[in-house]
Design a protein around this motif. Structure first.
Motif, mmCIF file in Angstrom:
data_model
loop_
_atom_site.group_PDB
_atom_site.id
_atom_site.type_symbol
_atom_site.label_atom_id
_atom_site.label_comp_id
_atom_site.label_asym_id
_atom_site.label_seq_id
_atom_site.Cartn_x
_atom_site.Cartn_y
_atom_site.Cartn_z
ATOM 1 N N VAL A 154 0.859 -1.182 0.000
ATOM 2 C CA VAL A 154 0.000 0.000 0.000
ATOM 3 C C VAL A 154 0.895 1.231 0.000
ATOM 4 C CG1 VAL A 154 -1.806 1.228 1.240
ATOM 5 C CG2 VAL A 154 -1.683 -1.252 1.397
ATOM 6 N N THR A 155 0.794 2.050 -1.018
ATOM 7 C CA THR A 155 1.592 3.282 -1.018
ATOM 8 C C THR A 155 0.730 4.462 -1.451
ATOM 9 O OG1 THR A 155 2.304 2.871 -3.277
ATOM 10 C CG2 THR A 155 3.840 2.239 -1.545
ATOM 11 N N ARG A 156 1.219 5.633 -1.129
ATOM 12 C CA ARG A 156 0.656 6.897 -1.594
ATOM 13 C C ARG A 156 1.831 7.738 -2.058
ATOM 14 N NH1 ARG A 156 -3.280 4.630 -1.358
ATOM 15 N NH2 ARG A 156 -5.313 5.123 -0.528
ATOM 16 N N THR A 157 1.562 8.788 -2.816
ATOM 17 C CA THR A 157 2.699 9.594 -3.262
ATOM 18 C C THR A 157 2.704 10.989 -2.645
ATOM 19 O OG1 THR A 157 1.390 10.069 -5.209
ATOM 20 C CG2 THR A 157 3.171 8.458 -5.466
ATOM 21 N N ASN A 158 1.595 11.384 -1.976
ATOM 22 C CA ASN A 158 1.534 12.758 -1.447
ATOM 23 C C ASN A 158 2.538 12.989 -0.334
ATOM 24 O OD1 ASN A 158 -0.685 12.100 -2.854
ATOM 25 N ND2 ASN A 158 -2.171 12.732 -1.316
ATOM 26 N N GLY A 159 2.757 11.988 0.519
ATOM 27 C CA GLY A 159 3.739 12.114 1.585
ATOM 28 C C GLY A 159 3.320 12.996 2.740
ATOM 29 N N ASP A 160 2.057 13.463 2.781
ATOM 30 C CA ASP A 160 1.634 14.292 3.906
ATOM 31 C C ASP A 160 0.946 13.432 4.963
ATOM 32 O OD1 ASP A 160 -0.554 13.711 2.468
ATOM 33 O OD2 ASP A 160 -1.303 15.749 2.248
ATOM 34 N N LEU A 161 0.461 14.095 6.010
ATOM 35 C CA LEU A 161 -0.152 13.340 7.101
ATOM 36 C C LEU A 161 -1.400 12.592 6.632
ATOM 37 C CD1 LEU A 161 0.261 15.954 9.960
ATOM 38 C CD2 LEU A 161 1.424 13.781 9.774
ATOM 39 N N GLU A 162 -2.124 13.193 5.692
ATOM 40 C CA GLU A 162 -3.326 12.518 5.176
ATOM 41 C C GLU A 162 -2.940 11.200 4.526
ATOM 42 O OE1 GLU A 162 -5.194 14.441 1.896
ATOM 43 O OE2 GLU A 162 -6.923 13.124 1.940
ATOM 44 N N ALA A 163 -1.845 11.229 3.738
ATOM 45 C CA ALA A 163 -1.410 10.022 3.059
ATOM 46 C C ALA A 163 -1.025 8.946 4.072
ATOM 47 C CB ALA A 163 -0.221 10.335 2.153
ATOM 48 N N ARG A 164 -0.398 9.367 5.189
ATOM 49 C CA ARG A 164 0.003 8.383 6.203
ATOM 50 C C ARG A 164 -1.220 7.744 6.855
ATOM 51 N NH1 ARG A 164 4.600 12.044 9.015
ATOM 52 N NH2 ARG A 164 5.193 12.974 7.054
ATOM 53 N N CYS A 165 -2.285 8.561 7.058
ATOM 54 C CA CYS A 165 -3.531 7.997 7.600
ATOM 55 C C CYS A 165 -4.082 6.959 6.641
ATOM 56 C CB CYS A 165 -4.586 9.084 7.788
ATOM 57 S SG CYS A 165 -4.214 10.253 9.074
ATOM 58 N N GLU A 166 -4.128 7.328 5.354
ATOM 59 C CA GLU A 166 -4.707 6.424 4.353
ATOM 60 C C GLU A 166 -3.914 5.130 4.270
ATOM 61 O OE1 GLU A 166 -5.836 8.039 0.450
ATOM 62 O OE2 GLU A 166 -5.491 9.988 1.384
ATOM 63 N N VAL A 167 -2.571 5.264 4.234
ATOM 64 C CA VAL A 167 -1.732 4.066 4.106
ATOM 65 C C VAL A 167 -1.996 3.130 5.274
ATOM 66 C CG1 VAL A 167 0.639 3.243 4.266
ATOM 67 C CG2 VAL A 167 0.081 5.070 2.700
ATOM 68 N N ARG A 168 -2.011 3.669 6.490
ATOM 69 C CA ARG A 168 -2.179 2.804 7.658
ATOM 70 C C ARG A 168 -3.525 2.105 7.624
ATOM 71 N NH1 ARG A 168 0.944 6.812 10.510
ATOM 72 N NH2 ARG A 168 2.975 5.892 10.931
ATOM 73 N N LEU A 169 -4.582 2.861 7.283
ATOM 74 C CA LEU A 169 -5.906 2.246 7.310
ATOM 75 C C LEU A 169 -6.056 1.219 6.202
ATOM 76 C CD1 LEU A 169 -8.018 5.319 8.316
ATOM 77 C CD2 LEU A 169 -7.766 3.217 9.603
ATOM 78 N N GLU A 170 -5.512 1.542 5.024
ATOM 79 C CA GLU A 170 -5.646 0.588 3.925
ATOM 80 C C GLU A 170 -4.866 -0.693 4.207
ATOM 81 O OE1 GLU A 170 -5.077 1.400 -0.497
ATOM 82 O OE2 GLU A 170 -6.499 2.927 0.182
ATOM 83 N N GLU A 171 -3.744 -0.535 4.914
ATOM 84 C CA GLU A 171 -2.971 -1.717 5.303
ATOM 85 C C GLU A 171 -3.781 -2.667 6.152
ATOM 86 O OE1 GLU A 171 1.442 0.098 5.641
ATOM 87 O OE2 GLU A 171 0.718 -1.055 7.336
#
Lengths: 556, 169
Positions: free
Chosen positions: A411-428
């Protein structure tokens, strides 16, 4: 590229400085390098973009040999290349590589404080792990260390707030820690602020430094299992799993497939508990207490499942050397699936909340942005790195145990901001739920444990597993006895701190609580070694005040 | 004793105080080097499943407003002075709850070079909650025991060392 090719590439790059090559394991290569050539060798690996610096292990080779050794572990996928540098005890000088590879900063500090390496250009008055009242020429991980040598010495404490909080003009020092209500863990930060803008950040760990690595050397292989489980109460299963995998590799014992499957199952459940816990804490920092309470309510579902499988809510003790001790029957499988059904609906809901709630997005979108290049440079790991588009996940890069049979998707995102970290963790979490179902549907039959010897054959090994916060690395050395010769633990939080310290500078002070929460720090992992703001001086803010200030700031 | 006697007033005020304290325990949490296991269980007791707020217990950030200090973990050398300082900052009467095996005896970390030992060697402790980590039910039970002691007017432990003397000036 397969393992052999990757190793050959590294060998070719390092050929000019290589004095001796060892192949302790099929995926590892050890190279002996001279002290004064270490920087050149590191530069060559860095310029060739070969892997990343994962850890630096320090070894004391004993008083008789009169030498200390530092091992620089570079990882690329499943391959580990270790540069071995030996220095005499009388002259422990080592050149610093922190200017080439910033993640080395914390590793070098650990070497200097615990083993007494003299790192070039390192300010030794400023400590990170060992206590402020520790005598200056005593090093706990040396083989001739005795506790009596470490009598407290008087001196100033780093967490003492300067009498005049104001430095010059409008610059203040805002101290945070070591007791603060939000994270439940001790640490100390000093943020220098000019008006609203953070201009400097400093950190002191060591409040939870207990000295586990040293204690491990005097306990048996079996006793150590329970010790390493208690490095961290949140990811205790991954610590025990890494330790067991390493010791099993040294003993050349292969745990049965059913044991591997149950290990992955518990690791998946643990990831769900850890990330839901994190979501709650992050929401609390953002002033979104409703989400905090909801996510912790739902976390109880997974705590029930963990308790049902292992018998414990925290520090599960699912592992034994050579396998696992808990069985998962059809009845339990049905209960787990039922729990997952509920959790999946809730996780999808939270995913919607963190990506659509305007107030929460205000605190996360575009804040603390780390580009892929920066993440690579800082050596970030785990979800923090994956949110910046860095493909770094040991479960996929170097599958271990049951992850070969039940793979997980990246699971990755490219934005690198806090929102992306929330999304990555939840999608994981959704990925973890999927993997757990796959395990339950295709559980291999067979015994739960393999027989383990009491004495572990001499040798060195490295075990890497993906903890909820990122790659966890265990270096285990045995002399063939009933106790280990050295165990070095490098936890993911240690690598991720840079993301806070670098990103806080230039940001609003109000963003600091979210930045810290954003990397999901785990102090007891680091500390094997965070923050009370004192309220009695008007310059000093409590964490609560800082948090409330942040909430208030964004309300406007 | 007449209705105007100062002792009677004192008694009435004490009763009201005890009643108020029993129904609104404010706690401050201090981690003196624990593995987080106890800390997440303490947090779990505050959240909807266990919800100690229904007993009037609130976790509060500042020691200056707290009645109870909840300590987890063995006391490490770096955290020791901060623990004493946090304790000293609390207003009287104050109570200490020691949560988890490490805080009671050093637990699995007993003998580590950076661990000083149990919490009661540093500050006086009123309630011990054993477990590694204790379940939230056990933590609630410990709180109830503290409340019961307060209700019965149980005197505080007689020895109250002046720990402030140990702080560097």
């Amino acid at each position: 590229m397969n393992i052999e090719q990757t190793l050959q590439t590294a060998e070719k790059i390092l050929a000019p400085w290589n004095k001796d090559t060892l192949r302790p394991e099929s995926n590892r290569m050890d190279m002996v390098v001279q002290t004064d050539e270490l920087r050149a060798a590191t530069n060559a690996l860095h310029d060739a973009h070969w892997g990343y610096l994962s850890a630096i292990t320090g070894l004391d080779l004993g008083v008789e040999s009169g030498q200390l050794e530092a091992l620089y572990h570079f990882c690329s996928g499943p391959v580990v290349v270790s540069l071995r540098v030996r220095v005499p005890r009388e002259n422990t000088y080592l050149p610093s590589i922190a200017d080439i590879l910033p993640p080395a900063t914390f590793f070098e500090r650990e070497l200097s404080e615990t083993l007494g390496f003299k790192i070039e250009g390192l300010d030794e008055s400023d400590r990170l792990f060992i206590p402020d009242d520790w005598p200056s020429d005593v090093y706990p991980l040396r083989s001739d260390f005795a506790v009596e040598q470490a009598a407290p010495v008087s001196g100033s404490r780093i967490d003492e707030i300067p009498e005049q909080g104001m430095l010059t003009g409008n610059t203040f020092v805002i101290p945070i820690g070591p007791q603060h209500p939000a994270l439940k863990e001790p640490g100390h930060f000093q943020f220098t602020v000019d008006g609203e803008i953070v201009t400097g950040a400093k950190m002191r760990l060591g409040y939870a430094h207990r000295g586990i690595e040293k204690a491990a050397e005097s306990r048996s292989w079996y006793q150590n299992l329970y010790l390493f489980e208690r490095v961290c109460g949140i990811c205790s299963h991954t610590h025990a799993m890494a330790y067991c995998m390493g010791v099993e590799k040294l003993a050349q014992v292969e745990a049965p497939p059913r044991a591997h499957a149950i290990r992955e199952l518990v690791a998946g459940l643990e990831r769900i508990h850890s990330h839901l816990l994190w979501l709650g804490v992050a929401a609390h920092e953002a002033g979104f207490d409703t989400l905090f309470m909801y996510s912790w309510r739902d976390r109880e579902t997974v705590m029930n499942l963990l308790e049902q499988v292992t018998g414990n809510r925290v520090n599960y003790s699912a592992n034994v050397l050579g396998g696992v001790k808990c069985e998962v029957g059809p009845e339990q499988a049905a209960k787990i699936k039922e729990g997952l059904d509920y959790l999946e609906t809730r996780i999808r809901h939270y995913l919607e909340v963190v990506t659509t709630d305007a107030m929460f997005l205000n605190r996360t979108r575009g804040i603390g942005t780390i580009t892929a290049a920066e993440a690579e440079k800082f050596g970030l790991l785990g979800p923090t790195a994956r949110a910046s588009g860095l493909m770094r996940d040991i479960r996929i890069e170097a599958p271990y145990g049951a992850y070969v049979r039940y793979p997980v998707s990246l699971v990755t995102r490219t934005n690198g901001d806090l929102e992306a970290r929330c999304e990555v963790r939840l999608e994981e979490l959704l990925v973890s739920c999927f993997a757990i179902r796959a395990i339950l549907d295709n559980m291999p039959e067979g015994p739960l444990t393999a027989r383990m010897p009491r004495k572990i054959p001499a040798g060195e090994t490295i075990a890497r597993v993906e903890a909820p916060r990122g790659e966890l690395l265990y270096f285990i050395k045995s002399n063939g006895g009933e106790t280990p010769a050295r165990i070095h633990v490098r936890t993911p939080s240690l690598c991720n701190w840079v993301s806070v310290l670098e990103k806080a500078v230039g940001r609003q002070l109000a963003d600091v609580p979210m930045l810290i929460a954003g990397m999901d720090p785990c102090f007891s992992c680091n500390d094997r070694v965070v923050t009370v703001l004192r309220t009695d001086k008007k310059e000093a803010w409590s964490w609560k005040q800082l948090r409330e200030y942040g909430i208030e700031y964004y309300r406007r | 004793m007449t209705a105007n006697s100062p002792q009677l007033w004192q008694q009435v005020i004490d009763k009201v105080r005890t009643w108020a304290r029993l129904n609104s325990i404010w706690a401050v949490h201090f981690n003196s080097g624990s593995c987080n296991g106890c800390d997440i269980e303490i947090l779990a007791t505050l959240t909807p499943r266990y919800d100690v707020e229904r007993l009037g217990v609130k976790l509060y950030g500042s020691p200056r407003h707290a009645d109870v200090l909840i300590v987890t973990g063995p006391v490490t050398r770096q955290a020791r002075e901060r623990l004493i300082r946090t304790y000293e900052q609390m207003p009287e009467p104050k109570f200490v709850v020691s949560v988890g095996s490490c805080s009671i005896s050093g637990g699995v970390f007993d003998g580590c070079y950076n661990v000083g030992g149990s919490v009661d060697e540093v500050i006086p402790v009123d309630v011990y909650i054993p477990g590694c980590p204790p379940r939230p039910e056990a933590i609630i039970d410990g709180i109830i025991q503290l409340l019961k002691d307060l209700q019965g007017g149980k005197p505080r432990s007689a020895v109250r060392p002046n720990v402030a003397a140990e702080l560097p000036s």
